[in-house]
Design an enzyme around this catalytic site. Sequence first.
Site, PDB file in Angstrom:
ATOM      1  N   SER A   1       0.821  -1.216   0.000  1.00 55.56           N
ATOM      2  CA  SER A   1       0.000   0.000   0.000  1.00 55.56           C
ATOM      3  C   SER A   1       0.854   1.264   0.000  1.00 55.56           C
ATOM      4  O   SER A   1       1.998   1.262   0.460  1.00 55.56           O
ATOM      5  CB  SER A   1      -0.896   0.025   1.240  1.00 55.56           C
ATOM      6  OG  SER A   1      -1.722  -1.106   1.287  1.00 55.56           O
TER       7      SER A   1
HETATM    8  N1  SAH Z   1      -0.393  -5.461   3.988  1.00 50.07           N
HETATM    9  C1  SAH Z   1       0.386  -5.676   2.788  1.00 50.07           C
HETATM   10  C2  SAH Z   1      -0.301  -5.244   1.514  1.00 50.07           C
HETATM   11  C3  SAH Z   1      -1.559  -5.973   1.266  1.00 50.07           C
HETATM   12  S1  SAH Z   1      -1.915  -6.387  -0.409  1.00 50.07           S
HETATM   13  C4  SAH Z   1       1.743  -5.008   2.872  1.00 50.07           C
HETATM   14  O1  SAH Z   1       2.026  -4.307   3.852  1.00 50.07           O
HETATM   15  O2  SAH Z   1       2.538  -5.199   1.952  1.00 50.07           O
HETATM   16  C5  SAH Z   1      -3.194  -7.529   0.005  1.00 50.07           C
HETATM   17  C6  SAH Z   1      -2.699  -8.913   0.316  1.00 50.07           C
HETATM   18  O3  SAH Z   1      -3.814  -9.658   0.779  1.00 50.07           O
HETATM   19  C7  SAH Z   1      -2.160  -9.639  -0.898  1.00 50.07           C
HETATM   20  O4  SAH Z   1      -0.862 -10.107  -0.646  1.00 50.07           O
HETATM   21  C8  SAH Z   1      -3.141 -10.794  -1.080  1.00 50.07           C
HETATM   22  O5  SAH Z   1      -2.531 -11.961  -1.573  1.00 50.07           O
HETATM   23  C9  SAH Z   1      -3.661 -10.980   0.327  1.00 50.07           C
HETATM   24  N2  SAH Z   1      -4.963 -11.645   0.425  1.00 50.07           N
HETATM   25  C10 SAH Z   1      -6.049 -11.506  -0.370  1.00 50.07           C
HETATM   26  N3  SAH Z   1      -7.052 -12.288   0.053  1.00 50.07           N
HETATM   27  C11 SAH Z   1      -6.597 -12.949   1.156  1.00 50.07           C
HETATM   28  C12 SAH Z   1      -7.169 -13.913   2.045  1.00 50.07           C
HETATM   29  N4  SAH Z   1      -8.407 -14.392   1.864  1.00 50.07           N
HETATM   30  N5  SAH Z   1      -6.405 -14.366   3.071  1.00 50.07           N
HETATM   31  C13 SAH Z   1      -5.138 -13.907   3.255  1.00 50.07           C
HETATM   32  N6  SAH Z   1      -4.541 -13.017   2.442  1.00 50.07           N
HETATM   33  C14 SAH Z   1      -5.262 -12.536   1.412  1.00 50.07           C
END
Ligand code: SAH
Length: 248
Positions: A101
């Site tokens: 993000s």
């Molecule tokens: N917090 C992260 C950025 C999030 S991007 C950082 O600091 O870099 C969103 C992430 O959520 C992605 O890596 C995606 O693979 C994950 N994601 C999406 N759906 C999910 C789920 N059901 N369970 C766990 N992770 C998930």
Amino acid sequence: MLRAPQVAPLQMAAAFAVVAWVACAAASFPSPIPQTLSVDEEYRSQRTAMVEAQIRRRGITDARVLEAMRAVPRHRFVPEPLQHLAYADQPLPIGQGQTISQPFIVAYMTEALEVRPAHRVLEIGTGSGYQAAVLSRLVREVYTIEIVPELARRATATLKALGCVNVRVREGDGYAGWPEQAPFARIMVTAAPEKVPQPLIDQLANGGRMVIPVGDREQWLTVIEKTPRGVVERRTIPVAFVPFTRGR
Ligand code: SAH
């Protein structure tokens, strides 16, 4: 995160605070990432400027959040070819179609979570591990779940290299939460479901708070509180997160 939300009242700058050097919790491990100190030093000054221009001037006032954003080396969480953009005002690709993000959003969500040092926090969507590292400086324990195995592995390695000893990464579908460690004082979700997953509400402690982007094409960052009168939801700012995917 895909794009910046249209928010944030501008505020004028005042003074800088002291920059912390250690990345995560108190422990500091020798880093297996082959980078020279001078590169890290250069990025540290970019980071200080980033916090001032992108975060503090846009209205984030919590001193502990600002300190954590100054301390965690965001460039270590992005793919090496993009490291020179690590302190720019934007989200960045981290592989597997996912993104880290925009720094402002990380700070905004962290402030909105209202964490305290004794808290145990659950994060869904580890991604690069950056948000978990920021939280790890502010609370006792961070539990974080990532559905893409390659990202979970990479985040685990990065967090270990930076000495974030109070973060545990699990690979899996965050929809189910982490029942063995529940309840959590705080839950942060960094991918957007259309509806708040019920297991996450169930795993929130009484008096607890969750920050979660909700929606499909139109998403709102939502703050959920578990009060004695029931679950209370409040929309904050419009956002654009990657979708919350479901495993099998
Ligand atoms: N917090 C992260 C950025 C999030 S991007 C950082 O600091 O870099 C969103 C992430 O959520 C992605 O890596 C995606 O693979 C994950 N994601 C999406 N759906 C999910 C789920 N059901 N369970 C766990 N992770 C998930």
